[in-house]
Design an enzyme around this catalytic site. Structure first.
Site, PDB file in Angstrom:
ATOM      1  N   GLU A 163      15.709 -86.899 -42.274  1.00  0.00           N
ATOM      2  CA  GLU A 163      16.256 -86.945 -43.702  1.00  0.00           C
ATOM      3  C   GLU A 163      17.523 -87.455 -43.864  1.00  0.00           C
ATOM      4  O   GLU A 163      18.358 -87.678 -42.840  1.00  0.00           O
ATOM      5  CB  GLU A 163      15.949 -85.727 -44.591  1.00  0.00           C
ATOM      6  CG  GLU A 163      16.562 -84.497 -43.666  1.00  0.00           C
ATOM      7  CD  GLU A 163      16.410 -83.171 -44.444  1.00  0.00           C
ATOM      8  OE1 GLU A 163      16.530 -82.924 -45.414  1.00  0.00           O
ATOM      9  OE2 GLU A 163      15.748 -82.124 -43.535  1.00  0.00           O
ATOM     10  N   GLY A 164      18.063 -87.741 -45.203  1.00  0.00           N
ATOM     11  CA  GLY A 164      19.207 -88.116 -45.574  1.00  0.00           C
ATOM     12  C   GLY A 164      19.700 -89.466 -44.730  1.00  0.00           C
ATOM     13  O   GLY A 164      18.803 -90.240 -44.788  1.00  0.00           O
TER      14      GLY A 164
END
Length: 531
Positions: A163-164
């Site tokens: 993620e990110g």
């Protein structure tokens, strides 16, 4: 999902004393859950995430026992690059593997859990810090970093939480995919198969484009994914007015469709049941990071029932650390806590609710390999005699709300459409005018055509002209003219409702006509009586 806090020295000392006082004698003994797996058939599994470095520490080693005496696995998180940003695994940048063994007594605590019949999965990545693939310089170097963790904790299943910034980095995604393929090949040759789960963000319409690229990259590299675990949380505006349960259920349905397309494009067609088994779900219990998103105990109960009914392979939660009602000294429950859920749970625990019927272990499926399903590769043939709706044809046009059957599935038109395949393999739901409703059920037959008694309306004649609003009968079915027409058969409206001047009437329409006729008759009788 993130890990941010470091344990204070006095808490570490206290934890060491407690564990030393209560640990069962013997170290690195037989992993009892392996023996159990050999005796029982593999089943779907539950494992809540544990934030290893969060304060206060969560005693995962004590085990979470349900009413049947089953002890669930745990997912320990997160392994990331070390504080210097090198390709060296660490727990949240705070502890190297040796440090975690000494300061957190992590190895001993893992062994204690295993002696109770449960297993451990380790998660790499998360929302914070540097994911290893973003700093390692080659697939070989990354594979060695993974291997160091796998060998340290004797793992058969790992979780890659992407993620990110890591999710949006094509270079690191390609490197990671190649590293996983190399690692699985190496371990398989040594007789130690490795199950790899991807954990990715999701919205009600399914995986984002970045998330799909991660899955596709893994499949293209030759890596064998155990499954895709969805972070059913923090939807933001994508949730719209849905409840948290409804948004989460929609997310799984949409990803199930996407995953089927991705595997088919990779040359590995899978059945619907196999695809559900390759899906996992991880709700953030209680208060989510988005202020107006709260996943309640009732949401958890409904989500568990949904997952069990559909055969979702894995259920998790973020996190076991937070599975408790906040105390009175934590007044602002809209602010997310590492140590409590932010909702009044009463005597219930989210883990108990979400784990119902999930009595398996990750290890039981670790040696499974993904193979094509021959039955899924060949589309099912449609039979008008066993289809509840008309079978789709390329020549017909369909109005919004029209239901059809195609390859033994029922679809509904989201808007006017013509010539567009209902099962066209598009990854975005808005790229197709069709919404999959579900399979044709055993024993279904065509819906009866609505008919009325002869004489209810005049019989249609090709030589007669009709004005808008005129009603006729054709083969017992009532129709109403949409505009002036002559010579256009009402039957043609079934295949081309858009351009046909006729629209079939419903039972409600005919009932309204009968009521109006009755009122007219009563008015006429009243007038005659008055005369």
């Amino acid at each position: 999902m993130s890990s941010t806090a470091r344990l204070s020295p006095w808490r570490v000392t206290l934890a060491v004393i407690i564990v030393l006082a209560t640990a069962v004698a013997g170290v690195l003994g037989v992993r009892m859950y392996e023996a159990r797996a050999a005796q029982e058939p593999a089943s779907h599994w539950f494992a809540g995430y544990v934030d290893v470095t969060a304060t206060p520490s969560y005693a995962f080693e004590e085990g979470s026992v349900d009413a049947e005496g089953h002890v669930s696995d745990v997912v320990l998180s997160f392994i990331v690059a070390d504080e210097a940003g090198s390709c060296t695994p660490s727990w949240g940048t705070y502890y190297g593997l040796e440090e975690a063994g000494a300061e957190l007594d992590l190895d001993r605590r893992i062994q204690r859990l295993r002696e109770q019949g449960a297993g451990v999965v380790v998660s790499f990545g998360g929302a914070m810090n540097q994911e290893l693939a973003t700093v390692c310089e080659s697939p070989e170097e990354l594979a060695e970093a993974y291997l160091a963790v796998i060998e340290r904790y004797d793992l058969d299943t790992i979780d890659l939480d992407i993620e990110g910034p890591a999710l949006e980095d094509p270079e690191s995604n390609a490197l990671r995919a190649e590293a996983v393929a190399l690692l699985q090949k190496k371990l398989a040759a040594a007789g130690k198969p490795l199950a790899v789960w991807l954990t990715l963000p999701v919205i009600p319409s399914g995986l984002t484009a970045d998330g799909r690229d991660v899955v596709i990259g893994m499949l293209d590299s030759g890596a064998d994914l155990a499954g895709v675990n969805l972070m059913t949380m923090n939807y933001g505006q994508a949730r719209d007015s849905r409840s948290m349960f409804d948004a989460s259920a929609a997310s799984l349905h949409a990803t199930h469709r996407q995953l089927g397309i991705m595997y088919e494009q990779a040359g590995i067609p899978l059945s619907s049941a196999s695809l559900w088994g390759k899906l996992g779900a991880t709700p953030m219990v209680g208060q989510n990071d988005v202020v107006d998103e709260v996943f309640t105990v009732d949401d958890a109960q409904r989500f568990n029932e949904f997952a069990v009914e559909n055969g979702v392979g894995r259920m998790s939660m973020w996190s076991l650390n937070r599975d408790a009602t906040c105390g009175p000294n934590y007044p602002d429950t809209s602010r997310v806590s590492d140590a409590c859920s932010g909702v009044d749970q009463g005597e219930l625990r989210f883990a108990e609710v979400l784990s119902q019927s999930y009595t398996g272990h990750a290890a039981e499926a670790a040696s499974a390999t993904t193979t094509p399903d021959p039955a899924a590769a060949a589309p099912a043939e449609d039979d008008p005699e066993t289809s509840p709706y008309p079978i789709w044809t390329e020549e017909a046009s369909y109005l919004e709300g029209t239901k059809i059957v195609w390859h033994r599935n029922v679809y509904e038109a989201k808007w006017w459409t013509r010539g567009e395949l209902p099962d066209n393999p598009v990854l975005e739901a808005w790229d197709t005018p069709w919404e999959l409703i579900g399979p044709v059920l055993p024993g279904e037959t065509p819906l009866p055509v609505f008919t009325v008694e002869k004489g209810t309306y005049p019989a249609w004649k090709g030589s007669t002209s009709y004005d808008k609003g005129d009603r006729v009968l054709a083969e017992g079915t009532p129709y109403e003219a949409k505009w002036w027409t002559e010579g256009d058969s009402p039957d043609a409206s079934q295949g081309d409702p858009d351009s046909s001047p006729w629209v079939p009437l419903t039972a409600e329409d005919v009932t309204e006509d009968a009521a109006e006729d009755s009122e007219d008759s009563e008015d006429s009788e009243d007038a005659e009586d008055a005369e």
